[in-house]
Write an enzyme that holds these catalytic residues in place. Structure first.
Site, short mmCIF file in Angstrom:
data_model
loop_
_atom_site.label_atom_id
_atom_site.label_comp_id
_atom_site.label_asym_id
_atom_site.label_seq_id
_atom_site.Cartn_x
_atom_site.Cartn_y
_atom_site.Cartn_z
N HIS A 139 0.84 -1.22 0.00
CA HIS A 139 0.00 0.00 0.00
C HIS A 139 0.86 1.25 0.00
O HIS A 139 0.60 2.18 -0.78
CB HIS A 139 -0.89 0.01 1.25
CG HIS A 139 -2.18 -0.72 1.08
ND1 HIS A 139 -2.26 -2.09 1.02
CD2 HIS A 139 -3.45 -0.27 0.95
CE1 HIS A 139 -3.52 -2.44 0.85
NE2 HIS A 139 -4.25 -1.38 0.81
N HIS A 198 0.78 -1.98 9.31
CA HIS A 198 2.19 -2.28 9.08
C HIS A 198 3.13 -1.85 10.20
O HIS A 198 2.80 -0.95 10.98
CB HIS A 198 2.70 -1.60 7.78
CG HIS A 198 1.97 -1.99 6.56
ND1 HIS A 198 2.01 -3.28 6.07
CD2 HIS A 198 1.16 -1.29 5.75
CE1 HIS A 198 1.26 -3.33 4.99
NE2 HIS A 198 0.72 -2.16 4.77
#
Ligand SMILES: CCCCCCCCCCCCCCCC(=O)SCCNC(=O)CCNC(=O)[C@H](O)C(C)(C)COP(=O)(O)OP(=O)(O)OC[C@H]1O[C@@H](n2cnc3c(N)ncnc32)[C@H](O)[C@@H]1OP(=O)(O)O
Length: 246
Positions: A139, A198
């Site tokens: 992403h 993340h």
């Protein structure tokens, strides 16, 4: 618009480096912290497709109206094919990195059992175990590259208007508005990624690689003759970037 374009990568870097600090000030139970949210599923997971559609819809009329040349228009559109190759190859690279740096585990009552015979993530997950490797944020990479691509391509609009010497028509302004909206969405989704998802270094590495791909294409390769060329290249010969018509 050119000064925005020139410094925009610094904005993206600031978002990725400092954005995670916002996690202490935002609601952790928002819909945007859920990876199944509408915008992630319908937009980000097809991020390059949407960017191609909107940027292609911008390049096509601008390049063809300014030059009248189908070949030159296709040459400018081929930057989207380069981006598609970057999207595909980056995905393969991140899978390779995660496989090379990872191991397969099975949780057991007194810890984790290492399953050395399963050498890659797909076979490990397929057998219902857990893979732990260095998972670069796709992403962060994709949203960074899409934001920088949109900012580079849309900066041409100013020169298009100057060359036209008149207001843009409604369709052109609508296309520009759609691209601006998409850029705002990618910025927002990048904020969500850096705040809610993340490990820190995974986001930094993802965004850094996205910025590197942008730098190597828009700031280096596209300046050379044997390339798709920079946005606007060869389109507004009557009004080179420096000269401003009185
Ligand atoms: C000279 C003549 C030439 C002529 C020449 C003419 C040319 C003429 C034009 C050509 C034009 C080409 C045309 C090509 C057209 C295409 O290329 S079509 C290709 C379309 N495909 C795409 O756009 C796909 C893009 N998306 C992707 O690749 C992946 O979804 C992404 C964005 C990399 C993300 O992958 P990922 O593995 O989910 O990434 P990752 O960041 O690791 O996510 C980890 C987790 O965090 C979650 N997460 C992270 N951030 C977020 C967030 N912000 N919100 C929610 N969840 C999040 C993820 O959802 C994921 O959770 P799970 O879903 O796995 O449970």
């Amino acid at each position: 618009s050119s000064c925005v374009r020139r410094g925009y990568h610094l904005w993206i870097a600031a978002v990725v480096i400092f954005g995670p600090l916002l996690q202490y000030y935002v609601n952790p139970r928002t819909i945007f912290a859920n990876h199944r949210n509408f915008f992630n599923i319908k937009f980000v997971q097809s991020a390059w497709g949407w960017t191609c559609l909107f940027v292609g819809g911008f390049i096509l009329p601008v390049a063809y109206c300014a030059s009248g040349s189908i070949l030159l228009t296709l040459r400018h559109l081929s930057r989207l094919a380069v981006g598609a190759a970057i999207w595909f190859l980056s995905g393969q690279l991140f899978i390779l990195i995660e496989n090379v740096t990872g191991s397969c585990y099975q949780p057991v009552p007194d810890g984790l059992l290492l399953l050395g015979h399963l050498q890659d993530k797909s076979s490990c997950v397929r057998e219902g175990h857990r893979w732990h490797g260095y998972d670069v944020s796709g992403h962060a990479f994709m949203l960074t590259y899409c934001c920088l691509t949109l900012s580079e391509e849309m900066a041409v609009f100013h020169r298009y208007l100057t060359a036209r010497g008149a207001e843009a028509g409604v369709p052109m302004r609508l296309i520009f508005l759609l691209n601006t909206t998409l850029l705002a969405l990618w910025n927002f989704m990048l904020f969500c990624t850096v705040i809610y998802f993340h490990e820190y270094s995974h986001k930094i590495v993802g965004a850094a690689l996205g910025t590197l791909c942008w730098h190597l294409t828009y700031r280096y390769w596209y300046r050379s003759h044997w390339s798709p060329g920079r946005p606007g290249h060869g389109l507004f010969l009557k009004f080179p970037e420096k000269q401003k018509p009185n």
